[in-house]
Design an enzyme around this catalytic site. Structure first.
Site, PDB file in Angstrom:
ATOM      1  N   ASN A  20      23.282 -59.511 -32.070  1.00 35.32           N
ATOM      2  CA  ASN A  20      21.894 -59.040 -32.081  1.00 35.32           C
ATOM      3  C   ASN A  20      21.629 -58.275 -30.774  1.00 35.32           C
ATOM      4  O   ASN A  20      21.627 -58.855 -29.688  1.00 35.32           O
ATOM      5  CB  ASN A  20      20.970 -60.274 -32.204  1.00 35.32           C
ATOM      6  CG  ASN A  20      19.502 -59.906 -32.185  1.00 35.32           C
ATOM      7  OD1 ASN A  20      19.096 -58.984 -31.501  1.00 35.32           O
ATOM      8  ND2 ASN A  20      18.715 -60.654 -32.941  1.00 35.32           N
ATOM      9  N   LYS A  27      18.917 -59.606 -28.456  1.00 34.70           N
ATOM     10  CA  LYS A  27      19.300 -60.817 -27.721  1.00 34.70           C
ATOM     11  C   LYS A  27      20.289 -60.483 -26.616  1.00 34.70           C
ATOM     12  O   LYS A  27      20.222 -61.022 -25.525  1.00 34.70           O
ATOM     13  CB  LYS A  27      19.952 -61.825 -28.671  1.00 34.70           C
ATOM     14  CG  LYS A  27      18.991 -62.552 -29.568  1.00 34.70           C
ATOM     15  CD  LYS A  27      19.796 -63.628 -30.247  1.00 34.70           C
ATOM     16  CE  LYS A  27      19.021 -64.414 -31.244  1.00 34.70           C
ATOM     17  NZ  LYS A  27      19.884 -65.427 -31.861  1.00 34.70           N
ATOM     18  N   ASP A  78      21.111 -70.114 -30.711  1.00 34.48           N
ATOM     19  CA  ASP A  78      20.505 -70.035 -32.038  1.00 34.48           C
ATOM     20  C   ASP A  78      19.031 -70.301 -31.817  1.00 34.48           C
ATOM     21  O   ASP A  78      18.653 -71.180 -31.043  1.00 34.48           O
ATOM     22  CB  ASP A  78      21.122 -71.052 -33.004  1.00 34.48           C
ATOM     23  CG  ASP A  78      20.885 -70.641 -34.450  1.00 34.48           C
ATOM     24  OD1 ASP A  78      21.169 -69.474 -34.790  1.00 34.48           O
ATOM     25  OD2 ASP A  78      20.379 -71.461 -35.247  1.00 34.48           O
ATOM     26  N   PHE A 134      11.311 -58.098 -30.807  1.00 35.05           N
ATOM     27  CA  PHE A 134      11.901 -57.996 -32.138  1.00 35.05           C
ATOM     28  C   PHE A 134      11.361 -59.139 -32.993  1.00 35.05           C
ATOM     29  O   PHE A 134      10.531 -59.940 -32.551  1.00 35.05           O
ATOM     30  CB  PHE A 134      13.440 -58.047 -32.054  1.00 35.05           C
ATOM     31  CG  PHE A 134      13.988 -59.384 -31.602  1.00 35.05           C
ATOM     32  CD1 PHE A 134      13.973 -59.750 -30.275  1.00 35.05           C
ATOM     33  CD2 PHE A 134      14.525 -60.285 -32.533  1.00 35.05           C
ATOM     34  CE1 PHE A 134      14.476 -60.971 -29.862  1.00 35.05           C
ATOM     35  CE2 PHE A 134      15.047 -61.501 -32.126  1.00 35.05           C
ATOM     36  CZ  PHE A 134      15.008 -61.858 -30.785  1.00 35.05           C
ATOM     37  N   GLY A 135      11.865 -59.212 -34.214  1.00 31.89           N
ATOM     38  CA  GLY A 135      11.564 -60.344 -35.090  1.00 31.89           C
ATOM     39  C   GLY A 135      10.071 -60.587 -35.269  1.00 31.89           C
ATOM     40  O   GLY A 135       9.307 -59.683 -35.626  1.00 31.89           O
ATOM     41  N   ASP A 159       7.859 -61.190 -33.003  1.00 29.96           N
ATOM     42  CA  ASP A 159       7.087 -60.942 -31.777  1.00 29.96           C
ATOM     43  C   ASP A 159       5.722 -60.271 -32.012  1.00 29.96           C
ATOM     44  O   ASP A 159       4.762 -60.617 -31.320  1.00 29.96           O
ATOM     45  CB  ASP A 159       7.905 -60.103 -30.775  1.00 29.96           C
ATOM     46  CG  ASP A 159       8.955 -60.947 -30.058  1.00 29.96           C
ATOM     47  OD1 ASP A 159       8.899 -62.182 -30.156  1.00 29.96           O
ATOM     48  OD2 ASP A 159       9.824 -60.357 -29.384  1.00 29.96           O
ATOM     49  N   LYS A 181       8.523 -61.264 -20.803  1.00 29.40           N
ATOM     50  CA  LYS A 181       8.988 -62.080 -21.934  1.00 29.40           C
ATOM     51  C   LYS A 181      10.123 -63.006 -21.491  1.00 29.40           C
ATOM     52  O   LYS A 181      10.113 -64.198 -21.789  1.00 29.40           O
ATOM     53  CB  LYS A 181       9.448 -61.197 -23.108  1.00 29.40           C
ATOM     54  CG  LYS A 181       9.873 -62.046 -24.303  1.00 29.40           C
ATOM     55  CD  LYS A 181      10.354 -61.268 -25.508  1.00 29.40           C
ATOM     56  CE  LYS A 181      10.856 -62.254 -26.572  1.00 29.40           C
ATOM     57  NZ  LYS A 181      11.555 -61.613 -27.681  1.00 29.40           N
ATOM     58  N   HIS A 219      11.404 -68.888 -24.843  1.00 26.45           N
ATOM     59  CA  HIS A 219      12.314 -69.969 -25.213  1.00 26.45           C
ATOM     60  C   HIS A 219      13.748 -69.664 -24.766  1.00 26.45           C
ATOM     61  O   HIS A 219      14.434 -70.495 -24.211  1.00 26.45           O
ATOM     62  CB  HIS A 219      12.249 -70.168 -26.730  1.00 26.45           C
ATOM     63  CG  HIS A 219      12.406 -68.897 -27.541  1.00 26.45           C
ATOM     64  ND1 HIS A 219      11.771 -67.720 -27.221  1.00 26.45           N
ATOM     65  CD2 HIS A 219      13.151 -68.612 -28.637  1.00 26.45           C
ATOM     66  CE1 HIS A 219      12.108 -66.782 -28.075  1.00 26.45           C
ATOM     67  NE2 HIS A 219      12.949 -67.289 -28.956  1.00 26.45           N
TER      68      HIS A 219
HETATM   69  P1  IMP Z   1      19.631 -66.289 -34.956  1.00 23.70           P
HETATM   70  O1  IMP Z   1      20.137 -64.942 -34.549  1.00 23.70           O
HETATM   71  O2  IMP Z   1      20.396 -66.912 -36.052  1.00 23.70           O
HETATM   72  O3  IMP Z   1      19.451 -67.181 -33.770  1.00 23.70           O
HETATM   73  O4  IMP Z   1      18.199 -66.036 -35.583  1.00 23.70           O
HETATM   74  C1  IMP Z   1      17.083 -65.989 -34.807  1.00 23.70           C
HETATM   75  C2  IMP Z   1      15.915 -65.451 -35.625  1.00 23.70           C
HETATM   76  O5  IMP Z   1      14.746 -66.120 -35.133  1.00 23.70           O
HETATM   77  C3  IMP Z   1      15.693 -63.969 -35.386  1.00 23.70           C
HETATM   78  O6  IMP Z   1      16.264 -63.188 -36.390  1.00 23.70           O
HETATM   79  C4  IMP Z   1      14.202 -63.867 -35.406  1.00 23.70           C
HETATM   80  O7  IMP Z   1      13.775 -63.792 -36.734  1.00 23.70           O
HETATM   81  C5  IMP Z   1      13.744 -65.197 -34.837  1.00 23.70           C
HETATM   82  N1  IMP Z   1      13.611 -65.132 -33.364  1.00 23.70           N
HETATM   83  C6  IMP Z   1      14.316 -65.853 -32.439  1.00 23.70           C
HETATM   84  N2  IMP Z   1      13.948 -65.520 -31.197  1.00 23.70           N
HETATM   85  C7  IMP Z   1      12.992 -64.579 -31.323  1.00 23.70           C
HETATM   86  C8  IMP Z   1      12.241 -63.831 -30.370  1.00 23.70           C
HETATM   87  O8  IMP Z   1      12.369 -63.948 -29.140  1.00 23.70           O
HETATM   88  N3  IMP Z   1      11.377 -62.958 -30.892  1.00 23.70           N
HETATM   89  C9  IMP Z   1      11.207 -62.783 -32.224  1.00 23.70           C
HETATM   90  N4  IMP Z   1      11.875 -63.433 -33.160  1.00 23.70           N
HETATM   91  C10 IMP Z   1      12.785 -64.346 -32.707  1.00 23.70           C
END
Ligand code: IMP
Length: 205
Positions: free
Chosen positions: A10, A13, A69, A154-155, A157, A177, A182
């Site tokens: 990602n 990230k 995660d 992203f996501g 936010d 941020k 987190h």
């Molecule tokens: P992972 O990549 O499997 O950990 O999925 C994390 C998912 O949680 C992301 O695709 C987002 O949908 C959401 N997420 C986690 N951290 C954030 C953040 O900092 N901002 C926005 N969405 C987040």
């Protein structure tokens, strides 16, 4: 400089984690740069999945690995989507589809019941079979806004409202941020634990 593989593809990230680790002397190598495919996220908790990802990356890269995660837990949805945040609207759902689904599910939920928190599990393993992984968590409490605001991040936010700032996470500068998020909290805790292990500071053996 210590090379560590980062078990994430990602780009958002990668940038956030890279910025926080920049002063630490750790050289982060994204697993995609080594041709390592993403691990299957079959765990039932964020910690399960972070461990799966870290062990997978360490096994293929033959390097220490960091994995995170993360997800969003919404009070009115009994903590959903949680560990399924990236797949909320389906297996290959985009950020936009996931965000839209959250907005639809919360359409009738009033202001005072829109509490939520981002959660991140951050894991470090020295090698794939490491019996003593370092595991750290971070939590960022907020609310789901009725309307999207901001273009950063992203996501989820654009709807993750941070009450003490009166802004959504997507309206924050990346540095702000990282200081609150987190992921920033979990990563800083991991760095403290890691430096303690490496230097023997605080180590009990
Ligand atoms: P992972 O990549 O499997 O950990 O999925 C994390 C998912 O949680 C992301 O695709 C987002 O949908 C959401 N997420 C986690 N951290 C954030 C953040 O900092 N901002 C926005 N969405 C987040």
């Amino acid at each position: 400089m210590q090379r560590v593989v980062l078990a994430s593809s990602n780009a958002h990230k990668l940038r956030e984690i890279g910025e926080i680790l920049a002063p630490s002397g750790i050289e982060l190598v994204p697993q995609t740069a080594l041709g390592i495919a993403a691990a299957d996220e079959t765990g039932r908790s964020l910690i399960d999945n972070a461990l799966l990802k870290a062990r997978h990356a360490a096994a293929h890269a033959r390097l220490p690995a960091i994995a995170d995660d993360s997800g969003i837990e919404v009070d009115a949805l009994d903590g959903r989507p949680g560990v399924y945040s990236a797949r909320y609207a389906g297996a290959r759902a985009s950020d936009e589809q996931n965000l839209k689904k959250l907005e639809q599910e919360l359409a009738l939920v009033p202001h005072d019941r829109r509490g939520a928190r981002y959660v991140c599990a951050m894991v470090y393993v020295r090698y794939a079979t490491d019996p003593s992984p370092i595991v750290c968590e971070g939590h960022w409490v907020g609310r789901i806004a009725h309307e999207r605001r901001g273009n950063n991040g992203f996501g989820y936010d654009p709807v993750f409202f941070v009450p003490e700032l009166g802004l959504t996470a997507a309206e924050l500068d990346p540095g702000v941020k990282n200081a609150m998020s987190h992921r920033g909290q979990a990563l800083r805790a991991l760095l403290v634990a890691l430096l303690g292990v490496q230097t023997g500071i605080g180590a009990v053996s």
